[in-house]
Motif scaffolding. Structure first.
Motif, PDB file in Angstrom:
ATOM      1  N   ALA A 134      62.014  35.141  32.912  1.00 12.25           N
ATOM      2  CA  ALA A 134      63.043  35.183  31.894  1.00 12.25           C
ATOM      3  C   ALA A 134      63.665  36.715  31.766  1.00 12.25           C
ATOM      4  O   ALA A 134      63.250  37.311  30.830  1.00 12.25           O
ATOM      5  N   LEU A 135      64.422  37.029  32.859  1.00 14.87           N
ATOM      6  CA  LEU A 135      65.040  38.337  32.744  1.00 14.87           C
ATOM      7  C   LEU A 135      66.361  38.097  32.234  1.00 14.87           C
ATOM      8  O   LEU A 135      67.340  37.901  33.107  1.00 14.87           O
ATOM      9  N   TRP A 136      66.663  37.936  31.061  1.00  9.60           N
ATOM     10  CA  TRP A 136      67.698  37.584  30.302  1.00  9.60           C
ATOM     11  C   TRP A 136      69.126  38.281  30.580  1.00  9.60           C
ATOM     12  O   TRP A 136      70.055  37.704  30.526  1.00  9.60           O
ATOM     13  N   THR A 137      68.780  39.632  31.301  1.00 11.79           N
ATOM     14  CA  THR A 137      69.970  40.575  31.262  1.00 11.79           C
ATOM     15  C   THR A 137      71.020  39.938  32.550  1.00 11.79           C
ATOM     16  O   THR A 137      72.142  40.091  32.510  1.00 11.79           O
ATOM     17  N   LEU A 183      59.680  28.906  31.600  1.00 11.36           N
ATOM     18  CA  LEU A 183      60.503  30.133  31.542  1.00 11.36           C
ATOM     19  C   LEU A 183      59.461  31.206  30.822  1.00 11.36           C
ATOM     20  O   LEU A 183      59.130  31.221  29.775  1.00 11.36           O
ATOM     21  N   CYS A 184      59.061  32.112  31.869  1.00 16.38           N
ATOM     22  CA  CYS A 184      58.187  32.983  31.521  1.00 16.38           C
ATOM     23  C   CYS A 184      58.734  34.252  31.356  1.00 16.38           C
ATOM     24  O   CYS A 184      59.354  34.824  32.287  1.00 16.38           O
ATOM     25  N   GLU A 185      58.431  35.061  30.320  1.00 12.56           N
ATOM     26  CA  GLU A 185      58.977  36.493  29.994  1.00 12.56           C
ATOM     27  C   GLU A 185      58.784  37.485  31.320  1.00 12.56           C
ATOM     28  O   GLU A 185      57.785  37.219  31.924  1.00 12.56           O
ATOM     29  N   LYS A 186      59.511  38.339  31.278  1.00 10.57           N
ATOM     30  CA  LYS A 186      59.363  39.518  32.280  1.00 10.57           C
ATOM     31  C   LYS A 186      58.294  40.646  31.444  1.00 10.57           C
ATOM     32  O   LYS A 186      58.259  40.403  30.149  1.00 10.57           O
ATOM     33  N   ALA A 187      57.430  41.188  32.194  1.00 11.10           N
ATOM     34  CA  ALA A 187      57.331  41.182  33.557  1.00 11.10           C
ATOM     35  C   ALA A 187      56.815  39.696  33.998  1.00 11.10           C
ATOM     36  O   ALA A 187      55.735  39.314  33.258  1.00 11.10           O
ATOM     37  N   PHE A 188      57.123  39.033  35.061  1.00 13.03           N
ATOM     38  CA  PHE A 188      56.514  37.691  35.470  1.00 13.03           C
ATOM     39  C   PHE A 188      55.114  37.826  35.376  1.00 13.03           C
ATOM     40  O   PHE A 188      54.355  36.587  34.910  1.00 13.03           O
ATOM     41  N   ALA A 189      54.484  38.632  36.047  1.00 11.20           N
ATOM     42  CA  ALA A 189      52.811  38.822  35.811  1.00 11.20           C
ATOM     43  C   ALA A 189      52.609  40.348  36.325  1.00 11.20           C
ATOM     44  O   ALA A 189      53.472  41.160  36.146  1.00 11.20           O
ATOM     45  N   HIS A 215      52.141  40.632  28.836  1.00 14.07           N
ATOM     46  CA  HIS A 215      52.187  40.538  30.327  1.00 14.07           C
ATOM     47  C   HIS A 215      50.804  40.014  30.933  1.00 14.07           C
ATOM     48  O   HIS A 215      50.983  39.314  31.765  1.00 14.07           O
ATOM     49  N   MET A 216      49.709  40.484  30.470  1.00 13.63           N
ATOM     50  CA  MET A 216      48.204  40.329  31.193  1.00 13.63           C
ATOM     51  C   MET A 216      48.232  38.803  31.251  1.00 13.63           C
ATOM     52  O   MET A 216      47.118  38.287  32.020  1.00 13.63           O
TER      53      MET A 216
END
Length: 322
Positions: free
Chosen positions: A120-123, A91-97, A73-74
């Motif tokens: 990228a909140l795939w749910t 497409l950035c993984e969660k948490a976004f930042a 995340h960092m």
């Protein structure tokens, strides 16, 4: 054919890469890690055309159309801005930042560059979850009266683990607590009326976090996350005329138990063989790129901002700062 790059070669990146290989119209073109050997091994495993031992080198590759960021995340803001500045969709993984300020900076930069960016909140793209959202929105079961969601797993305390490393954004809230919070946001909307408490460990991150959210009409929302204990990892929604249980593990492809008109049935939502479920958000990104969109019409910028605002509020309540 869209050329994808993957930045970061960890466990989630592997699951995502697996699904890229099984999705039509996409090509895993390149992967990157700070460790060149790790990138090469990952690339060989998932049949990438190129592997890089530098994020900067991959971001500068002119043949890449979009980058999936799967670093801790960092580093999400830094990595996202690097790719956007090199004209790559992201497409950035969660948490976004790490906080709202970082998320707003990322979004502003993407808008200025007119380049596609999505959390990228795939749910949000999984069939079982879309079914639940549509069922609740239809109104046939009336209004939501209460919601209870949890996500917990037991990872032994280890100061070298990313999960317990504060400098990497460790802790339960940003890693898995984001899913119960997203459930509340997607089903009930945004609220600032939040009470939270957590157990902070020796490294300063939350080992578990309990959250109580309040909405109008006295809707009760209880959320919980943990990296130090196993929990059912379900989402239970009680409505005026029935109830919905998204069975374990609710954030990934699962079944839904629906009670309506005094009849209870469990609906199965299977994914294609060997696919983890990430292909749904991959296909959505493909659609957005084909339409030349710079923002998702599902996981919108406003939704990502509301989500991080709720997470920021919870962190303030539990005394967790990075």
């Amino acid at each position: 054919m869209t050329n994808w790059g993957i930045l970061g070669c960890g466990k989630i990146a592997g699951k995502f890469a697996n699904d890229l290989l099984l999705t039509e119209g996409v090509n895993l073109y390149a992967v990157a890690s700070r460790d060149k050997e790790k990138a090469a091994n990952f690339g060989n495993t998932y049949k990438a055309i190129k592997s890089y031992g530098s994020y900067e080198e991959m971001a500068q590759d002119p043949d890449i159309d979009i980058v999936y960021i799967a670093t801790p995340h960092m580093f999400h803001k830094e990595n996202t801005l690097l790719c956007l500045s090199n004209n790559k969709a992201v497409l950035c993984e969660k948490a976004f930042a790490m906080n709202l300020e970082e998320v707003e900076e990322m979004i502003a930069f993407a808008k200025a560059k007119t380049i596609f960016l999505m959390e990228a909140l795939w749910t949000h793209f999984l069939p079982h979850y879309k079914f639940v959202l549509d069922k609740v929105a239809s109104g046939t079961l009336g209004e939501i009266q209460s919601l209870k969601a949890d996500f917990g797993f037991n990872s032994p305390f280890d100061t070298t683990s990313r999960l317990y490393n504060k400098s990497l954004g460790g802790g339960s809230l940003l890693d898995v607590g984001i899913y119960p919070v997203f459930a509340a946001l997607s089903l009930l909307g945004y609220t600032e009326d939040i009470e939270a408490k957590a157990t902070l460990g020796p490294t300063g991150v939350d080992h578990n976090c309990s959250m109580h959210l309040r909405y109008a009409q006295n809707v009760e929302v209880q959320l919980f996350s943990a990296i130090d204990e196993e929990t059912p990892t379900r989402c239970h929604i009680v409505l005026e005329k029935g109830e919905i249980i998204i069975n374990s593990r609710f954030h990934e492809p699962s079944s839904v138990t629906l009670t309506e008109n005094c009849v209870t049935e469990t609906l199965e939502f299977s994914t294609p063989k060997d696919v983890n479920g990430y292909h749904y958000e991959i296909l959505h990104c493909q659609e957005m790129l084909a339409l030349r969109k710079t923002e998702s019409d599902v996981m919108t910028f406003s939704k990502s901002k509301e989500l991080i605002m709720m997470l920021d509020k919870i962190r303030a309540q539990i005394g967790l700062s990075y």
